[in-house]
Write an enzyme that holds these catalytic residues in place. Structure first.
Site, PDB file in Angstrom:
ATOM      1  N   GLY A 103     -20.039   3.423   6.956  1.00  0.00           N
ATOM      2  CA  GLY A 103     -20.772   4.626   7.343  1.00  0.00           C
ATOM      3  C   GLY A 103     -22.099   4.244   7.962  1.00  0.00           C
ATOM      4  N   GLN A 158     -30.630   5.229  10.743  1.00  0.00           N
ATOM      5  CA  GLN A 158     -30.445   3.787  10.559  1.00  0.00           C
ATOM      6  C   GLN A 158     -30.464   3.015  11.867  1.00  0.00           C
ATOM      7  OE1 GLN A 158     -26.815   4.311   7.830  1.00  0.00           O
ATOM      8  NE2 GLN A 158     -27.752   2.422   7.104  1.00  0.00           N
ATOM      9  N   CYS A 188     -25.477  -0.775   1.590  1.00  0.00           N
ATOM     10  CA  CYS A 188     -26.015  -0.056   2.740  1.00  0.00           C
ATOM     11  C   CYS A 188     -26.432  -1.065   3.798  1.00  0.00           C
ATOM     12  CB  CYS A 188     -27.222   0.765   2.290  1.00  0.00           C
ATOM     13  SG  CYS A 188     -28.007   1.689   3.614  1.00  0.00           S
ATOM     14  N   LEU A 189     -26.098  -0.781   5.053  1.00  0.00           N
ATOM     15  CA  LEU A 189     -26.453  -1.708   6.129  1.00  0.00           C
ATOM     16  C   LEU A 189     -27.966  -1.847   6.283  1.00  0.00           C
ATOM     17  CD1 LEU A 189     -23.764  -0.725   8.804  1.00  0.00           C
ATOM     18  CD2 LEU A 189     -23.744  -2.686   7.248  1.00  0.00           C
ATOM     19  N   HIS A 237     -23.812   9.554   0.568  1.00  0.00           N
ATOM     20  CA  HIS A 237     -24.698   8.430   0.903  1.00  0.00           C
ATOM     21  C   HIS A 237     -25.320   8.640   2.295  1.00  0.00           C
ATOM     22  CE1 HIS A 237     -25.615   3.920   0.977  1.00  0.00           C
ATOM     23  NE2 HIS A 237     -25.812   4.290   2.229  1.00  0.00           N
ATOM     24  N   GLU A 238     -24.494   9.013   3.269  1.00  0.00           N
ATOM     25  CA  GLU A 238     -24.999   9.149   4.648  1.00  0.00           C
ATOM     26  C   GLU A 238     -25.887  10.383   4.803  1.00  0.00           C
ATOM     27  OE1 GLU A 238     -24.778   6.604   6.375  1.00  0.00           O
ATOM     28  OE2 GLU A 238     -23.205   5.644   5.215  1.00  0.00           O
ATOM     29  N   HIS A 294     -29.341   9.695   3.841  1.00  0.00           N
ATOM     30  CA  HIS A 294     -30.125   9.045   4.902  1.00  0.00           C
ATOM     31  C   HIS A 294     -30.837  10.088   5.768  1.00  0.00           C
ATOM     32  CE1 HIS A 294     -29.395   4.769   4.595  1.00  0.00           C
ATOM     33  NE2 HIS A 294     -28.085   4.931   4.537  1.00  0.00           N
TER      34      HIS A 294
END
Ligand code: CO
Length: 154
Positions: A46, A51, A88-89, A130-131, A134
Site C-alpha cells: 500500500g 508518502q 511501512c515504506l 493503515h493508508e 497516512h
C-alpha cells in the site's frame, strides 16, 4: 511511468492532514500510476500520496488481488478488532504490532470521480486503515503496542 521518491518518517508532509482530491484529471491518473509503480518497486502492499510528498487524499493498495485505488476514502463503519504486525515504506527497518478493526466499510471515489463503496476484511481492511491514517498524518508507530527492528530477509 516514473518512480517517485518515498518520504521517510520525519518528513513534515507525513504529518499533515491531506487535502481532499477535487480534480479527477489526467494528472491524478498519472500520480496513481506512478504511486503503483513505486509501491511495487519498493515491494509494499500500500502507498498513500503523502508518502510520495503530495498532501492529497489518494491511496493505492494491492492486497494480492491486483491494484486498487481509493480517492477521498471515508469509513462508514469499523467492526471487531485484530492485532497484526505492520510495516511501512516510510518507516524502513521497523515493524510493529497494531490493533485495527477487523472489518470495515469504506466510501471512496475512483480516478474518474465515481462514488464507490467497499466492505473489506483481512489484509485489505488493515491496509485501508493503515493508508487512510497516512492521509490524517498518522503513522503505524503512533499506534503500535510493540515496535521492533524488521527481520532481514535472507
Ligand atoms: Co505506511
Amino acid at each position: 511511468m516514473a518512480l517517485l521518491e518515498i518520504m521517510i518518517a520525519g518528513a513534515p508532509v507525513l504529518r499533515k492532514n491531506a487535502e481532499k482530491v477535487t480534480r479527477f484529471d489526467k494528472k491524478l491518473g498519472k500520480l496513481l500510476d506512478n504511486m503503483a509503480e513505486t509501491m511495487y518497486f519498493a515491494e509494499g502492499c500500500g502507498l498513500a500520496a503523502p508518502q510520495v510528498g503530495l498532501s492529497k487524499r489518494a491511496v493505492v493498495i494491492d492486497d494480492g488481488n491486483g491494484i486498487q485505488e481509493f480517492i477521498n476514502p471515508i469509513f462508514k463503519f469499523q467492526e471487531g478488532s485484530c492485532t497484526n504486525v505492520e510495516g511501512c515504506l516510510s518507516v524502513p527497518n521497523y515493524e510493529g504490532e497494531v490493533e485495527r478493526a477487523e472489518k470495515v466499510g469504506v466510501e471512496y471515489q475512483d480516478r474518474k470521480g465515481n462514488r464507490k463503496y467497499i466492505e473489506a476484511d483481512g489484509l485489505l481492511a488493515i491496509a485501508l486503515q493503515h493508508e487512510t491514517d497516512h492521509l490524517d498524518g498518522v503513522l503505524f508507530i503512533d499506534k503500535a503496542s510493540v515496535i521492533m527492528p524488521k527481520e532481514k530477509e535472507e
